[in-house]
Design an enzyme around this catalytic site. Structure first.
Site, PDB file in Angstrom:
ATOM      1  N   ASP A   1      -8.098  -7.126   0.150  1.00  0.00           N
ATOM      2  CA  ASP A   1      -7.421  -7.475   1.425  1.00  0.00           C
ATOM      3  C   ASP A   1      -8.349  -7.028   2.386  1.00  0.00           C
ATOM      4  OD1 ASP A   1      -6.045  -4.839   2.992  1.00  0.00           O
ATOM      5  OD2 ASP A   1      -6.832  -4.368   0.926  1.00  0.00           O
TER       6      ASP A   1
ATOM      7  N   GLY B   1     -11.529   4.091   0.276  1.00  0.00           N
ATOM      8  CA  GLY B   1     -12.645   4.797   1.009  1.00  0.00           C
ATOM      9  C   GLY B   1     -13.842   4.206   1.417  1.00  0.00           C
TER      10      GLY B   1
ATOM     11  N   CYS C   1      -9.126 -27.581   6.980  1.00  0.00           N
ATOM     12  CA  CYS C   1      -7.577 -27.250   7.097  1.00  0.00           C
ATOM     13  C   CYS C   1      -7.032 -28.006   8.322  1.00  0.00           C
ATOM     14  CB  CYS C   1      -7.915 -25.667   7.563  1.00  0.00           C
ATOM     15  SG  CYS C   1      -8.332 -25.343   9.204  1.00  0.00           S
TER      16      CYS C   1
ATOM     17  N   ASP D   1      -3.255   8.192  -1.695  1.00  0.00           N
ATOM     18  CA  ASP D   1      -4.520   9.094  -2.085  1.00  0.00           C
ATOM     19  C   ASP D   1      -4.807   9.640  -0.636  1.00  0.00           C
ATOM     20  OD1 ASP D   1      -4.749   6.526  -0.756  1.00  0.00           O
ATOM     21  OD2 ASP D   1      -6.676   6.334  -1.320  1.00  0.00           O
TER      22      ASP D   1
ATOM     23  N   HIS E   1      -6.889 -21.192  10.312  1.00  0.00           N
ATOM     24  CA  HIS E   1      -8.199 -21.631   9.899  1.00  0.00           C
ATOM     25  C   HIS E   1      -9.020 -20.407   9.228  1.00  0.00           C
ATOM     26  CE1 HIS E   1     -12.238 -22.851   9.805  1.00  0.00           C
ATOM     27  NE2 HIS E   1     -12.548 -21.608  10.235  1.00  0.00           N
TER      28      HIS E   1
ATOM     29  N   CYS F   1      -8.886 -27.717  11.692  1.00  0.00           N
ATOM     30  CA  CYS F   1     -10.028 -28.570  11.823  1.00  0.00           C
ATOM     31  C   CYS F   1      -9.937 -29.925  11.785  1.00  0.00           C
ATOM     32  CB  CYS F   1     -11.006 -27.965  10.679  1.00  0.00           C
ATOM     33  SG  CYS F   1     -11.748 -26.090  11.063  1.00  0.00           S
TER      34      CYS F   1
ATOM     35  N   CYS G   1     -14.638 -28.045   7.162  1.00  0.00           N
ATOM     36  CA  CYS G   1     -13.388 -27.404   6.687  1.00  0.00           C
ATOM     37  C   CYS G   1     -12.397 -28.530   6.888  1.00  0.00           C
ATOM     38  CB  CYS G   1     -13.084 -26.405   7.805  1.00  0.00           C
ATOM     39  SG  CYS G   1     -11.600 -25.461   7.408  1.00  0.00           S
TER      40      CYS G   1
ATOM     41  N   ASP H   1       0.875  -1.367   0.013  1.00  0.00           N
ATOM     42  CA  ASP H   1       0.065   0.054   0.036  1.00  0.00           C
ATOM     43  C   ASP H   1       0.999   1.212  -0.037  1.00  0.00           C
ATOM     44  OD1 ASP H   1       1.105   0.355   2.577  1.00  0.00           O
ATOM     45  OD2 ASP H   1      -1.169  -0.139   3.625  1.00  0.00           O
ATOM     46  N   SER H   2       0.542   2.251   0.055  1.00  0.00           N
ATOM     47  CA  SER H   2       1.143   3.449  -0.264  1.00  0.00           C
ATOM     48  C   SER H   2       1.452   4.301   1.322  1.00  0.00           C
ATOM     49  CB  SER H   2       0.313   4.850  -0.642  1.00  0.00           C
ATOM     50  OG  SER H   2      -0.992   5.101   0.020  1.00  0.00           O
ATOM     51  N   GLY H   3       1.111   3.580   2.186  1.00  0.00           N
ATOM     52  CA  GLY H   3       1.409   4.306   3.628  1.00  0.00           C
ATOM     53  C   GLY H   3       0.318   5.174   3.993  1.00  0.00           C
ATOM     54  N   GLY H   4      -0.454   5.693   2.959  1.00  0.00           N
ATOM     55  CA  GLY H   4      -1.361   6.794   3.237  1.00  0.00           C
ATOM     56  C   GLY H   4      -2.245   6.377   4.606  1.00  0.00           C
TER      57      GLY H   4
ATOM     58  N   GLN I   1     -11.575   7.461  -5.330  1.00  0.00           N
ATOM     59  CA  GLN I   1     -12.232   8.180  -4.075  1.00  0.00           C
ATOM     60  C   GLN I   1     -13.483   8.701  -4.356  1.00  0.00           C
ATOM     61  OE1 GLN I   1     -11.299   7.627  -0.860  1.00  0.00           O
ATOM     62  NE2 GLN I   1      -9.211   6.718  -1.088  1.00  0.00           N
TER      63      GLN I   1
END
Lengths: 375, 375
Positions: free
Chosen positions: B267, B217, B307, B145, B336, B310, B305, B91-94, B190
């Site tokens: 994400d 946003g 995994c 942004d 999980h 589980c 599940c 990401d940009s850090g913003g 945005q």
């Protein structure tokens, strides 16, 4: 499967053997990772198995308080509860209770203590320690022994050793009534740093008769030479056809030196606790990964190591993870340290089989003596 | 390999595609686990790969402060530094800087802020965000942004959207000068909850021209229907031949609904953060593993599940690990939850290919509506 012990190779006093338990075999000399509350901190069972861990140690004191041995028994025992299918050894709970110092008193009956969690009063007797471990269903249970503070004078050490011997009888009698299927029980030799007391303790413990024998009350602050001497003498007084377990020890050097003196089993929190604190055991000594000198060090922690951490992480990355408080720092450091311990034991077993244990021991110490220990 | 995007299947507005990056392909729709400081908390890279994670998100703000982008560049870039060989988006850090609220001020130049670690002053400009990400060497960089607080009125949202558009141009210009080999850069739309502003923002961002477009946003407190509407409209204004990335979202339901509206990338910290807090996502809803009702529950967290957690852990054991503060609780819960997210995306992709996304979506919501959410 019932408990057994078969020595397959010897080299000097070092010996290689197969210890059979209800949940399978353990090749000795062996190191048992400590899974205090039913988990090795920061490392999943899957990782432990891939590292070659053959047996886990769990702490009765902690499991008795949380989630409780009754709850564990209702879950079908400790193996089923925690999902570990290989052997488990449980300690008696005594060591943790004695460490509570201000919160406990000892009499002939047992140890009266208050929980470190909620202050509730409890009494741990030799019988109760056997009961709890039977409910947990470990493969190997330990007798409740009295853990003496160090240093103690010989008179105090004698009284304590004698009480431990009386408790051993009580613990064994109860164990034979309540043991879980194929559970084994190990007796514990005490006697502080006094050879005569150690000898008498060994004789009296063997007289009660256990599946195997442990050496307790060492690594508590005595000089290292004294410890090695006591280990060396005590193993000689114990039967050759039973495993010998040096409790709560120690550094990698301690393990090699104790195998040379006839010890078969070890447990210690050093690889796991030190890993969480950023100290890594390597073939060239210990390094503190938080040290600023590693900030731009692209080498793996131990260039001679093939573990996941060393294959994929630089010192610089591990330092970053530790400095930023990432959970993965604990996991990756612990993986490496356990690999170092378990791999050292594997090398020891191989050296014994090929009757080159002495040259392994020499090379091991030489490698460590080239170390540049971090400040 | 340079950046690319090839749609292979569509089903309604949902689409399946292959996004190519310098470090390999990503099958979309895809979820990116968040590895804030270069590690996903509690889960090793090895585990992430076995879960099917194809791409990692790392936070520029954190890496800029510790260990510093210069140090990472000297290590050969972020991939080499952290030992992750697949694609990385930074990401940009913003977003982090804007979250510092009391510690930052914004002007046309950029964001002036003080480090949350030592209070040191810093200035993050669109150019600097591009520079840092070039030094980190991520496969995908994000433009800086302006992240507006919610709610904001339309006038404020317009000013902010216009600044974001000007910053996009500056970020792109610098990116084209400094980009690391084959690095791609995504623009960000945005405009808060105002469709007209979103439309203008999309047009202006596309006019600058990026490898792909993100929707920023959202998931900041607006009603869920509003978010879905804005997503639905915004994706329609973005080119079909570029990936669309809905930033920082969301629940499993949000992901399914956004895929239905043409989103390709996601994400979110929910699966990892909630895992550490003891909340598990299951096919029948969420459960809080710390709840006393699970103390003697021998079922796996999610009976549907497969995994590692589980397969090997009961709710009773996971509750015990959480209650006793074991590190493994974080690891096992996170494993999980990530599996649940990544497997949901895998099912989504398959449903699109077989043109049964609508029936998947219906069944998914029906399964969750049977849930008995923990109090």
């Amino acid at each position: 499967m019932s408990f057994g012990f078969r020595v397959t190779d010897t080299d000097g006093r070092a010996r290689r053997a197969v210890m059979s338990t209800a949940h399978g075999d353990v090749e000795t000399p062996a190191f048992m990772p400590v899974g205090t509350q039913g988990a090795v901190k920061g490392v999943t069972h899957r990782d432990l198995e891939s590292l070659g861990a053959q047996i886990l140690l769990c702490n009765t004191y902690h499991l008795y308080l949380r989630p409780g041995d009754d709850l564990v028994a209702r879950r079908g025992g400790l193996h089923r509860f925690i999902g570990w299918t290989k052997p488990i050894l449980t300690d008696s709970g005594g060591y943790q209770v004695f460490s509570l110092s201000a919160r406990r008193t000892i009499d002939e009956d047992g140890a009266h203590f208050r929980s470190h969690l909620d202050g509730s009063p409890h009494l741990l007797t030799p019988e109760k320690a056997s009961d709890i471990q039977a409910r947990l269903g470990s493969d190997i249970a330990m007798v409740l022994d009295e853990c003496l503070e160090h240093p103690s004078n010989e008179a105090a050490a004698r009284l304590s050793m004698e009480r431990t011997a009386r408790w051993a009888r009580r613990a064994r009698d109860r164990f034979l009534e309540v043991r879980s299927a194929d559970q084994a029980q190990f007796g514990i030799v005490q006697g502080s740093v006094f050879p005569e007391l150690r000898k008498e303790s060994a004789e009296r413990t063997v007289e009660v008769g256990f599946e195997a024998y442990a050496i307790g009350g060492l690594s508590v602050g005595e000089p290292i030479d004294v410890m090695y001497d006591i280990v060396s003498q005590t193993t000689a007084w114990l039967p050759d056809d039973r495993p010998r377990y040096l409790m709560g020890t120690g550094t990698p050097e301690d393990l090699v030196e104790s195998v040379a003196r006839g010890v078969d089993l070890f447990d210690c929190v050093l690889p796991t606790r030190n890993g969480r604190n950023g100290q890594l055991f390597t073939s060239e000594g210990r390094i503190n990964i938080k040290n600023a000198r590693y900030a731009e060090d692209d080498r793996p922690p131990d260039p001679g190591c093939g573990c996941y951490t060393c294959r994929t992480c630089s010192r610089a990355y591990l330092r970053h993870l530790f400095a930023t408080g990432e959970i993965n720092a604990a996991t990756l450091n612990t993986l490496h340290n356990l690999n170092f311990y378990l791999d050292t034991l594997r090398q020891i077993r191989e050296a014994i089989t090929f009757r080159r244990f002495e040259s392994f021991r020499l090379a091991f110490h030489q490698s460590l003596s080239r170390q540049s220990l971090d400040p």
